[in-house]
Write an enzyme that holds these catalytic residues in place. Structure first.
Site, PDB file in Angstrom:
ATOM      1  CB  ALA A 109      -0.935   0.017   1.207  1.00 57.87           C
ATOM      2  CG  PHE A 110      -0.590   5.462   0.031  1.00 56.76           C
ATOM      3  CD1 PHE A 110      -1.836   4.998   0.407  1.00 56.76           C
ATOM      4  CD2 PHE A 110      -0.105   6.595   0.653  1.00 56.76           C
ATOM      5  CE1 PHE A 110      -2.576   5.647   1.378  1.00 56.76           C
ATOM      6  CE2 PHE A 110      -0.838   7.259   1.630  1.00 56.76           C
ATOM      7  CZ  PHE A 110      -2.081   6.781   1.997  1.00 56.76           C
ATOM      8  CE  LYS A 111      -2.572   4.658   5.359  1.00 52.36           C
ATOM      9  NZ  LYS A 111      -3.801   4.173   4.703  1.00 52.36           N
ATOM     10  CG  ASP A 112       4.841  -0.391   2.327  1.00 52.79           C
ATOM     11  OD1 ASP A 112       4.906  -0.605   3.555  1.00 52.79           O
ATOM     12  OD2 ASP A 112       4.357  -1.199   1.506  1.00 52.79           O
TER      13      ASP A 112
END
Ligand SMILES: *Cc1c(COP(=O)(O)O)cnc(C)c1O
Length: 459
Positions: A109-112
């Site tokens: 997910a983009f949170k990485d």
């Protein structure tokens, strides 16, 4: 660069405080006193850079004397070496839209993108400080996994992740709970995401507890995350930019962190036209932007669980801007939201919002239809969050370059994908092992004292 709280601008902080605390002691959010602004020529120069070079350039002015430029450079390269793409992200063209894939990191997910950097910031900070800290974070599904991956095995730091029991997808849960590192603790709260978020907020507000355990936060209000996220707006802007055409972004939104990072990029001088706040049926932000009333309703469960949020924490930063950076007025507005559950936006302020933001709400059936339509037309599988961003563009018909942020890999939500197109969305090979690993997590009631005790016993 110095920082202030949205609720008290007379006291200033360094990046180190902002990054470690996450939330200001007065309950406000940190914000830089002044932003770096890039003029047209400087923007043009940024265009030539690789993702990591660009990230260094954008992030460095924000961190003050936290570390040298050379150290930052090393940390950025190390952080992004965990991604499956050389330049961290990927862009694919689907008809008149461009999809910006942000999910090529370790937990899909983009949170990485922000969290890998934060993990290494912690390591750097703790090496120099010689103290042990405890990160406590609430997750609607993806933050937790990204935070765990970034923090696991690091010295002098524990991480406690609160997720809403039974309200995240099994793949999302397994990405967190199959971890074996001794500094990782998962807690399933019998409640929804807002309950988890409120527990963490109350723990921060409990000064004795939070000081005792040296508590730190990595929720999407953490300024360091916002800066790291603003980088991909610059990067993707440069890749699609057709001279003379406007560029718009559609952002699947929950806590207003990711889309705020786009707004930050715009405030730094990137000539973005509109940012679309795309929500699922938990549409507080769509109602706020389209009707002028920010008012929480009950959270309902959807097939895009990472956006099942009614209290959009980062919205306070926009309220602060709308108040012309008046801390007293912002404190008052936040107090009213807390006590009366409502913030009415004046016509004047609403017009200011609409100079930068549009909004759209995509319901459950509509989300499935978007997934189906895109699959049939382009043979590409969008995850449900991304489908909401994609569908939001169709509500506005903006001219120019239209970029959809693809926030998660579809394999995190196999149930939704299967019901939309009857296709199995497989995990990338490197991750299939999690499916039959033993899971480790504690289920605890939505009870402040019980959760505190659990954490205290393990610090
Ligand atoms: C967290 C998340 C969002 C929402 O981002 P915010 O910064 O909270 O607005 C959207 N999509 C996915 C897949 C997420 O994990």
């Amino acid at each position: 660069m110095r920082y202030v709280s949205t609720r008290n601008t007379s006291k200033t902080f360094e990046f180190k405080d902002v990054f470690i605390k996450g939330l200001a002691d007065d309950g406000g959010l940190f914000i830089p006193e002044r932003l770096v602004k890039y003029d047209e020529n400087e923007i043009r120069d940024l265009k030539k850079l690789s993702y990591s070079e660009l990230a260094k350039k954008i992030v460095y002015p924000f961190i003050g004397n936290f570390m040298s430029e050379a150290d930052l450079s090393k940390i950025i390269y190390k952080s992004y070496s965990t991604f499956r793409k050389d330049n961290v992200v990927d862009l694919i063209k689907l008809g008149d839209k461009t999809v910006l894939e942000l999910f090529h990191g370790p937990t899909l997910a983009f949170k990485d993108v922000a969290m890998q950097l934060l993990g290494n910031f912690y390591e750097y900070y703790l090496n120099n400080e010689n103290q042990k800290i405890n990160i406590v974070v609430a997750t609607s599904g993806d933050t937790g996994a990204a935070a765990i991956d970034a923090i696991k095995g690091k010295k002098n730091v524990n991480i406690f992740v609160l997720h809403p029991d039974n309200r995240i997808s099994p793949v999302q849960r397994k990405l967190m709970t199959t971890n074996k590192d001794e500094n990782v603790f998962n807690i399933a709260i019998k409640g929804n995401f807002d309950d988890c978020q409120n527990l963490v907020k109350s723990m921060f507000a409990d000064k004795k507890f939070s000081n005792d355990i040296k508590m730190s936060g990595v929720n999407s209000i953490n300024w360091a995350r916002i800066i790291a996220q603003s980088v991909y707006y610059f990067y993707s802007y440069f890749l699609v930019e057709n001279i003379g055409e406007l560029t718009n972004f559609s952002v699947p939104t929950g806590n207003f962190g990711d889309v705020y990072a786009g707004y930050l990029a715009k405030k730094m001088g990137l000539p973005i036209n509109k940012l679309i706040v795309a929500t699922n049926q938990n549409d507080i932000l769509h109602r706020a932007i389209s009707k002028g009333s920010y008012e929480a309703e009950k959270v309902s469960e959807t097939i895009s669980p990472s956006m099942d949020i009614q209290i959009a924490s980062n919205f306070e930063r926009l309220i602060f801007d709308l108040n012309n950076e008046d801390d007293k007025q912002t404190s008052l507005d936040m107090k009213n939201i807390k006590e009366r559950g409502q913030y009415l936006i004046s016509k004047n302020k609403l017009n200011k919002i609409r100079e930068n933001f549009l909004s759209a709400r995509i319901g459950e059936d509509e989300t499935l239809k978007v997934i189906k339509r895109v699959y049939e037309k382009f043979a590409v599988v969008l995850d449900p969050h991304t489908a909401i961003g994609y569908g939001a563009f169709d509500k506005h018909k903006l001219k120019g370059n239209n970029i959809v942020l693809a926030t998660a890999h579809p394999c995190k939500f196999p149930g939704a994908i299967e019901s939309a197109i009857n296709v199995k969305a497989d995990l990338p090979n490197q991750l299939t092992f999690i499916l039959d690993q033993k899971e480790n997590y504690e289920i605890i009631e939505n009870d402040f004292e019980k959760v505190k005790q659990y954490i205290k016993d393990r610090t």
